[in-house]
Design an enzyme around this catalytic site. Structure first.
Site, PDB file in Angstrom:
ATOM      1  N   GLU A   1      41.924  84.077   3.056  1.00  0.00           N
ATOM      2  CA  GLU A   1      42.627  82.786   3.180  1.00  0.00           C
ATOM      3  C   GLU A   1      42.504  81.980   1.892  1.00  0.00           C
ATOM      4  O   GLU A   1      43.471  81.393   1.404  1.00  0.00           O
ATOM      5  CB  GLU A   1      42.063  82.003   4.361  1.00  0.00           C
ATOM      6  CG  GLU A   1      42.638  80.608   4.530  1.00  0.00           C
ATOM      7  CD  GLU A   1      41.560  79.558   4.676  1.00  0.00           C
ATOM      8  OE1 GLU A   1      41.569  78.573   3.901  1.00  0.00           O
ATOM      9  OE2 GLU A   1      40.691  79.716   5.566  1.00  0.00           O
TER      10      GLU A   1
ATOM     11  N   GLU B   1      36.145  83.975  -5.078  1.00  0.00           N
ATOM     12  CA  GLU B   1      36.250  83.327  -3.768  1.00  0.00           C
ATOM     13  C   GLU B   1      35.281  83.901  -2.749  1.00  0.00           C
ATOM     14  O   GLU B   1      34.875  83.208  -1.813  1.00  0.00           O
ATOM     15  CB  GLU B   1      37.685  83.439  -3.246  1.00  0.00           C
ATOM     16  CG  GLU B   1      38.732  82.809  -4.138  1.00  0.00           C
ATOM     17  CD  GLU B   1      38.524  81.316  -4.301  1.00  0.00           C
ATOM     18  OE1 GLU B   1      38.147  80.648  -3.325  1.00  0.00           O
ATOM     19  OE2 GLU B   1      38.761  80.817  -5.425  1.00  0.00           O
TER      20      GLU B   1
END
Length: 230
Positions: free
Chosen positions: A36, A111
């Site tokens: 995401e 991330e």
């Protein structure tokens, strides 16, 4: 493509758009959560490093976010300005279907997780946007209680693991597993798309067709994301 799309025409000038994918994880490495974050780090058409931050700072959006749930991942935008709204649709659609992250391991490292050496005399430490975020989540007693309750009730399906990622398990996620998760679940056939607002219905559908036409049918996508007891 197999995508399901709901287009609602209303007299509301706050135009909304969203794409949701069913993304059940099989472990607590946090792959849906990391993905995401990662898909919003550049794409085929929008090659800037962090278009999400640029949109937050420079667009006329009234809402701009993404969410990871235990069984699905949602990408939602809204704007009262039609030109800005169409730009947001383009950026988000290109991001989810053609992200830079699936071909650039550095995005997964940034991330998700990576090792850092802050001092030559210090040991290596784990770092990463999601890794650090989830360390904070796991320091909350309320969050721990809610998670244990859910996993105790549903030990045998996707609700028995942590879609956000357990800091202990996040470093077990490889780049190959990360890219495979996108290929498996981020197909239009496993998505639901919605529009609502006073913009031109034909125009919004034409924009989505630019992205959906890249995909053929994928009969296995939706069955592959089916969740037991749901």
């Amino acid at each position: 493509s197999g995508a399901e799309l709901l287009s609602v025409s209303t007299d509301d000038d706050n135009k909304c758009f969203g794409i949701t994918f069913r993304t059940p994880p099989s472990d607590s490495t946090g792959v849906p959560h990391i993905l995401e974050h990662s898909v919003l780090c550049g794409s085929r058409k929008y090659k800037t490093k962090d278009p999400f931050v640029q949109l937050l700072q420079g667009s006329l959006q009234t809402f701009l976010n993404a969410f990871t749930y235990p069984d699905r991942t949602c990408y939602v935008v809204a704007s009262q300005n039609t030109k800005d709204f169409y730009n947001l649709i383009n950026v988000y659609s290109d991001a989810v279907y053609h992200p830079r992250a699936i071909s650039d391991p550095m995005v997964h490292a940034q991330e998700g997780w990576h090792l850092e050496l802050e001092d030559v005399s210090a040991p290596l430490t784990y770092k990463g946007v999601v890794y650090n975020e989830m360390k904070g989540v796991y320091s909350s007693p309320d969050s721990l209680l809610q998670r244990e309750a859910q996993q105790s009730i549903f030990p045998d399906n996707t609700y028995g693991v942590d879609s956000g990622g357990d800091p202990v398990d996040i470093p077990n996620l490889s780049f190959e597993q990360f890219a495979e998760f996108h290929a498996k679940f981020y197909h239009p056939g496993n998505s639901r798309i919605f529009f609502a607002g006073d913009d031109d219905v034909t125009k919004r559908l034409e924009i989505m067709d630019e992205y959906l036409r890249d995909f053929g049918p994928s009969p296995e996508s939706k069955p592959a994301s089916t969740i037991q007891w749901q």
